[in-house]
Write a protein that holds these residues in place. Structure first.
Motif, PDB file in Angstrom:
ATOM      1  N   THR A   4       3.521   8.925 -25.998  1.00 52.01           N
ATOM      2  CA  THR A   4       3.188   7.682 -26.681  1.00 52.01           C
ATOM      3  C   THR A   4       1.739   7.737 -27.128  1.00 52.01           C
ATOM      4  N   TYR A  31       3.997   3.973 -31.234  1.00 50.86           N
ATOM      5  CA  TYR A  31       3.912   5.232 -31.959  1.00 50.86           C
ATOM      6  C   TYR A  31       4.062   6.363 -30.949  1.00 50.86           C
ATOM      7  N   LYS A  32       5.020   7.245 -31.234  1.00 47.04           N
ATOM      8  CA  LYS A  32       5.256   8.364 -30.328  1.00 47.04           C
ATOM      9  C   LYS A  32       5.193   9.671 -31.110  1.00 47.04           C
ATOM     10  N   ARG A  33       4.589  10.688 -30.498  1.00 41.59           N
ATOM     11  CA  ARG A  33       4.487  11.975 -31.157  1.00 41.59           C
ATOM     12  C   ARG A  33       5.393  12.975 -30.450  1.00 41.59           C
ATOM     13  N   VAL A  68       5.774  12.064 -35.995  1.00 42.41           N
ATOM     14  CA  VAL A  68       5.462  10.780 -35.365  1.00 42.41           C
ATOM     15  C   VAL A  68       6.594   9.815 -35.664  1.00 42.41           C
ATOM     16  N   SER A  69       7.120   9.211 -34.628  1.00 45.09           N
ATOM     17  CA  SER A  69       8.149   8.200 -34.804  1.00 45.09           C
ATOM     18  C   SER A  69       7.590   6.843 -34.395  1.00 45.09           C
ATOM     19  N   ILE A  70       8.030   5.822 -35.091  1.00 44.16           N
ATOM     20  CA  ILE A  70       7.575   4.465 -34.826  1.00 44.16           C
ATOM     21  C   ILE A  70       8.757   3.669 -34.299  1.00 44.16           C
TER      22      ILE A  70
END
Ligand SMILES: [Zn+2]
Length: 55
Positions: A15, A28-30, A36-38
């Motif tokens: 995160t 926001y996660k990498r 990167v996904s939101i």
């Protein structure tokens, strides 16, 4: 949830940051692939929509 870039599980994703908005929480996660996904968590905490943005 899954990464939109590589389709692997985001359970191990880091995160990056979390923001509170009027609609709920945006997280926001990498992924390990760099994508990167939101994740939007509404006030009842159910994920309702996920989309990805390029880092
Ligand atoms: Zn990925």
């Amino acid at each position: 949830m899954r990464c939109a870039q590589c389709d692997q599980s985001m359970s191990e994703a880091r995160t990056i940051s979390t923001h509170h908005t009027s609609e709920g929480w945006v997280r926001y996660k990498r992924c390990a692939c760099g994508g990167v996904s939101i994740e939007l968590l509404t006030l009842d905490t159910r994920p309702t929509g996920v989309h990805a943005a390029r880092a």
